[in-house]
Enzyme design. Structure first.
Site, PDB file in Angstrom:
ATOM      1  N   ASP A 174       0.805  -1.226   0.000  1.00  0.00           N
ATOM      2  CA  ASP A 174       0.000   0.000   0.000  1.00  0.00           C
ATOM      3  C   ASP A 174       0.837   1.276   0.000  1.00  0.00           C
ATOM      4  O   ASP A 174       0.561   2.194  -0.759  1.00  0.00           O
ATOM      5  CB  ASP A 174      -0.922   0.002   1.219  1.00  0.00           C
ATOM      6  CG  ASP A 174      -1.691   1.302   1.333  1.00  0.00           C
ATOM      7  OD1 ASP A 174      -2.523   1.565   0.456  1.00  0.00           O
ATOM      8  OD2 ASP A 174      -1.427   2.065   2.282  1.00  0.00           O
TER       9      ASP A 174
ATOM     10  N   ASP B 269       5.081   0.726   3.905  1.00  0.00           N
ATOM     11  CA  ASP B 269       5.199  -0.546   4.608  1.00  0.00           C
ATOM     12  C   ASP B 269       4.977  -1.695   3.626  1.00  0.00           C
ATOM     13  O   ASP B 269       5.008  -1.490   2.416  1.00  0.00           O
ATOM     14  CB  ASP B 269       4.182  -0.607   5.758  1.00  0.00           C
ATOM     15  CG  ASP B 269       2.781  -0.242   5.289  1.00  0.00           C
ATOM     16  OD1 ASP B 269       2.400  -0.673   4.178  1.00  0.00           O
ATOM     17  OD2 ASP B 269       2.072   0.477   6.012  1.00  0.00           O
TER      18      ASP B 269
ATOM     19  N   TYR C  53      -7.502   2.400   7.239  1.00  0.00           N
ATOM     20  CA  TYR C  53      -8.405   2.735   6.132  1.00  0.00           C
ATOM     21  C   TYR C  53      -9.843   2.473   6.549  1.00  0.00           C
ATOM     22  O   TYR C  53     -10.494   1.549   6.073  1.00  0.00           O
ATOM     23  CB  TYR C  53      -8.043   1.936   4.876  1.00  0.00           C
ATOM     24  CG  TYR C  53      -6.786   2.424   4.193  1.00  0.00           C
ATOM     25  CD1 TYR C  53      -6.797   3.564   3.402  1.00  0.00           C
ATOM     26  CD2 TYR C  53      -5.574   1.753   4.365  1.00  0.00           C
ATOM     27  CE1 TYR C  53      -5.637   4.026   2.785  1.00  0.00           C
ATOM     28  CE2 TYR C  53      -4.421   2.203   3.754  1.00  0.00           C
ATOM     29  CZ  TYR C  53      -4.460   3.343   2.962  1.00  0.00           C
ATOM     30  OH  TYR C  53      -3.313   3.792   2.358  1.00  0.00           O
TER      31      TYR C  53
ATOM     32  N   GLU D 299       5.332  10.076   3.169  1.00  0.00           N
ATOM     33  CA  GLU D 299       4.922   8.730   2.753  1.00  0.00           C
ATOM     34  C   GLU D 299       4.027   8.779   1.518  1.00  0.00           C
ATOM     35  O   GLU D 299       3.024   9.496   1.496  1.00  0.00           O
ATOM     36  CB  GLU D 299       4.191   7.995   3.879  1.00  0.00           C
ATOM     37  CG  GLU D 299       3.878   6.548   3.518  1.00  0.00           C
ATOM     38  CD  GLU D 299       3.341   5.739   4.681  1.00  0.00           C
ATOM     39  OE1 GLU D 299       3.513   4.497   4.673  1.00  0.00           O
ATOM     40  OE2 GLU D 299       2.754   6.341   5.608  1.00  0.00           O
TER      41      GLU D 299
END
Length: 619
Positions: free
Chosen positions: A163, A166, A323, A570
Site C-alpha cells: 500500500d 510498509d 483505512y 509517505e
C-alpha cells in the site's frame, strides 16, 4: 426517226469509233484521272492562297501517329530541358543542408506521467516480471496466504501491491486505485497511446486485478468470505511483535508471519472490488476471455456486498485504524454504476439511481467533505460518472429525475473547486485544502484535479461551452485551469519550489518514508530492528523511488523532508492512482479529448429500434 435509240438523258446512244477501248484500259484511265484530281485537292489545302508553287512538307512516322518533324524536334528539346532542370533542382535539394523540425518536447504532465507509473512497479509484491524496471526491488511475499488466518484460509495471495511505505496489502484502497486507473484508461486511451504508456498502465491494472481475483472464489456465483488484508500493522503502544509496522525491513527480507484477514460482512470492500473488476473488464474488452472472467467476478462480489450488509472496518478491526470506511452506501452507487457499464444490465442502473440509496450516500446534503473524492467516499466520482451517462445517452424515464440531480450536484461540486467560492480554503501558495488542513492533502487534490479536467472534457465533447454556478456562467476552460494550477503546484510551482513527485525536477524529497527505498541493496539482510538505523538516518534514501507522490505539505505550505514523519513523506497507492489519472487528463493536446464510446461498449441501445417504414401502397 433515227434507227439508233436515244439516251433518256438526251444524248445519242450510238457508239463512236474513238470509244472502242477495252474495259481494262478504261479502268486505268479513270484511276489516273482520280489521282490527278486528288493531288490538286491536297495541294489546294496545304498551300497558301497566294502561293503559286508547290511545297513539299516533311513528317516523322512514329508508328501509331505521324507528326511534323519540326514539332517532334521541339517536343524532344523541351523534354530534355525539363529533365535537366529537374535533375539540377534535385541535386540542389539533396546537397544543401536542411533544418529538421523536431517534434515538440513532451509537456511536463507527460513527463511526470512516465514517472508516476513507475511507482506502481516499485510497489509490486510477488514474483516480479523481468521488465519491472526497478533495480532495487526483487521477489517478495511469496508465502502470502499460507499463514494463519480465519478458516477456511485463502491459500494463495501472492501478488498485488504494497500500500505505502510498509509491506501491508490493503484491498480497500488497492481496489479503488485499480478503479481509478481503469477509468482513466477508458477515457484517455488515446493519450496513453500517444505517451507510449498504454501497455504499461494495462499491465499495472492486470497485476492488481489478478490479485483481487485470488481473494475469493471467483468461479462461484455465491460467496460467503472475502480476503481483505495481508500483513499486520499493529501500532499499539508497547507492542514488540514483529509485523509490517514495528519492523523496518526490505520486503524481500521479511521473515515474520504475515496473517491473512478475511471478512464475511463487508459491503463497502466487496462493492469497491466489484467496481475495480467491472471497470477493468472494459479496459480489457478486446481480451474476451479475461474480460468475461472479470465481469463474472464482479457480479459475484456485488451480489455478496448486497446480501451480507456491513462495513468492512468496524471498531476492533485493524482496518479501522488505517483505512476506515465511513459507510457502504457510496460504494453501492459507485459499484452499481460500474456494473451497469460493464454488463449493460439495467437492474444495476436502476439500483444506482434509487433515490433512497443516493440519500443514504449523502447526495442531497452538503457537509464539510462534500465533493471530496477519496478511497473512502466515492459519491462524487459516481455522480460525475452518471452525469456522463445523462450527457451522452440521456436515458430518460425512469432514470432522469435522479440523473438530473446527480448532474446538478456535479455542477455544484465543480463550483466549489473554483477560487471565487469559499467551500474550501487555499494555502498562500494556492493549494486547495480539500481535507481542511489535515495532513496528507495531495491525495485529495489530485482526485479533484482529475474530476475537473474530466468533466471539462465531458462538456466539450457534448458541445456545451460551460456550466452555471448560481447566476454566473463559467467556461470549461476555468475547470481545466483549476486542474492545472493544482497539478503545477505539485510539480514545483509552490513557495518551496519543490516537486512533490520523486524524481521529477531537480528539487524533490530525498527522505521518502519507504522501507525498500531507504535500505541499501547490499546483500546484507537486516533483521526486524536492524533496519531501524536506516529508518532513523538523516542521510538521503540510497534508492530513488521514482514517481512516488509524497503525502504533501501542511496548510502553511511547509514541508519537512523527514523519513520518520509519514504525514509529509509517505506515498500511497491511492494517491498515485489519482495523480496518474490527473496527469493523463492534462497531458498532450487538449483537442484529443475523451473516448466517448468505449465506456458504453456493453450498454445496449437505450430505446427500441424504430420499425421499418411500411411498404409502398399499391392500388
Amino acid at each position: 426517226m433515227s434507227m439508233y435509240g436515244r439516251d433518256p438523258w438526251g444524248g445519242p446512244l450510238e457508239i463512236h469509233a474513238t470509244d472502242s477501248a477495252t474495259d481494262d484500259e478504261r479502268s486505268r484511265n479513270l484511276q489516273e484521272l482520280d489521282r490527278g484530281a486528288l493531288d490538286e485537292t491536297q495541294q489546294s489545302w496545304l498551300l497558301g492562297a497566294g502561293e503559286q508553287k508547290k511545297k513539299k512538307k516533311r513528317y516523322v512516322d512514329l508508328g501509331c501517329i505521324i507528326v511534323s518533324r519540326k514539332l517532334f524536334i521541339w517536343t524532344l528539346g523541351t523534354l530534355a530541358v525539363c529533365a535537366f532542370l529537374a535533375g539540377f533542382i534535385t541535386l540542389i535539394v539533396k546537397t544543401v543542408p536542411r533544418h529538421h523540425h523536431k517534434p515538440p518536447p513532451p509537456d511536463n504532465y507527460t513527463i511526470a506521467l512516465h514517472k508516476a507509473l513507475l511507482f506502481f512497479n516499485a510497489q509490486k509484491s510477488g514474483k516480479l516480471p523481468r521488465h519491472n524496471n526497478v533495480s532495487w526491488r526483487g521477489n517478495s511475499g511469496l508465502q502470502d496466504g499460507k499463514g494463519d488466518g480465519v478458516p477456511p484460509v485463502i491459500k494463495d495471495l501472492v501478488g498485488g501491491y504494497y500500500d505505502a511505505g510498509d509491506a501491508i496489502k490493503f484491498n480497500f484502497p488497492m481496489s479503488f486505485s485499480m478503479t481509478m486507473l481503469s477509468w482513466s484508461v477508458i477515457e484517455y486511451s488515446g493519450k496513453y497511446q500517444a505517451a507510449g504508456e498504454l501497455g504499461h498502465v494495462k499491465d499495472i491494472i492486470k497485476w492488481g486485478t489478478d490479485y483481487l481475483l485470488k481473494n475469493f472464489n471467483s468461479t462461484a456465483d455465491t460467496i460467503t468470505q472475502l480476503g481483505m488484508q495481508v500483513g499486520s500493522g499493529d501500532t499499539s503502544q508497547g507492542s514488540t511483535t514483529p509485523n509490517d509496522h514495528y519492523c523496518w525491513m526490505r520486503p524481500e527480507d521479511i521473515d515474520y508471519d504475515r496473517p491473512t484477514q478475511t471478512c464475511t460482512t463487508c459491503s463497502d470492500l466487496a462493492a469497491e472490488m466489484a467496481a475495480a473488476l467491472a471497470a477493468a473488464s472494459i479496459v480489457f474488452k478486446d481480451n474476451r476471455a479475461y474480460s468475461q472472467k472479470l465481469v463474472h467476478g464482479a457480479t459475484t462480489l456485488f451480489k455478496f456486498s448486497r446480501d451480507s450488509r456491513g462495513r468492512y472496518s468496524p471498531n476492533g478491526r485493524e482496518a479501522s485504524v488505517f483505512y476506515n470506511s465511513t459507510s457502504y452506501w457510496d460504494e453501492f452507487v459507485w459499484g452499481g454504476a460500474w456494473m451497469y457499464f460493464a454488463t449493460g444490465n439495467s437492474s444495476y442502473l436502476k439500483l444506482a439511481t434509487t433515490p433512497r440509496l443516493a440519500k443514504h450516500a449523502g447526495a442531497f446534503w452538503g457537509g464539510p467533505d462534500y465533493g471530496v473524492l477519496s478511497w473512502d467516499n466515492k459519491l462524487t466520482g459516481a455522480q460525475v460518472l452518471l452525469s456522463r451517462l445523462r450527457l451522452f445517452l440521456s436515458p430518460g424515464y425512469p432514470y432522469e429525475e435522479i440523473l438530473s440531480t446527480f448532474h446538478n450536484q456535479t455542477g455544484i461540486v465543480m463550483c466549489s473547486y473554483l477560487p471565487m467560492f469559499t467551500s474550501f480554503n487555499r494555502t498562500r501558495g494556492g493549494l486547495i485544502q480539500l481535507n481542511h488542513g489535515r495532513p496528507q492533502p495531495l491525495q485529495y487534490v489530485v482526485n479533484a484535479a482529475f474530476l475537473a479536467a474530466l468533466y471539462s472534457d465531458y462538456l466539450d465533447a457534448a458541445d456545451t461551452p460551460g456550466w452555471y454556478c448560481g447566476p454566473n456562467f463559467f467556461s470549461t476552460d476555468v475547470l481545466r485551469d483549476f486542474a492545472k494550477t493544482q497539478i503545477d503546484y505539485i510539480l514545483g510551482k509552490n513557495p518551496r519550489k519543490m516537486s512533490y513527485i520523486v524524481g521529477f525536477g531537480n528539487h524533490y524529497p530525498k527522505h521518502v518514508h519507504h522501507r525498500g527505498a531507504s535500505i541499501p541493496k547490499n546483500k546484507v539482510k537486516y533483521n526486524c530492528k536492524g533496519g531501524w538505523k536506516w529508518r532513523d538516518s538523516s542521510k538521503p534514501n540510497p534508492h530513488t523511488i521514482v514517481g512516488a507522490m509524497v503525502a504533501g505539505p501542511d496548510k502553511h505550505d511547509h514541508f519537512h523532508d523527514v523519513r520518520t514523519n509519514y504525514n509529509y513523506t509517505e506515498p500511497t497507492l491511492a494517491g498515485n492512482a489519482g495523480l496518474v489519472a490527473a496527469l493523463v487528463a492534462l497531458s498532450g493536446d487538449k483537442t484529443t479529448g475523451i473516448d466517448k464510446n468505449t465506456l458504453f461498449s456493453a450498454v445496449p441501445p437505450m430505446f427500441p429500434t424504430p420499425p421499418p417504414p411500411p411498404a409502398p401502397w399499391k392500388p
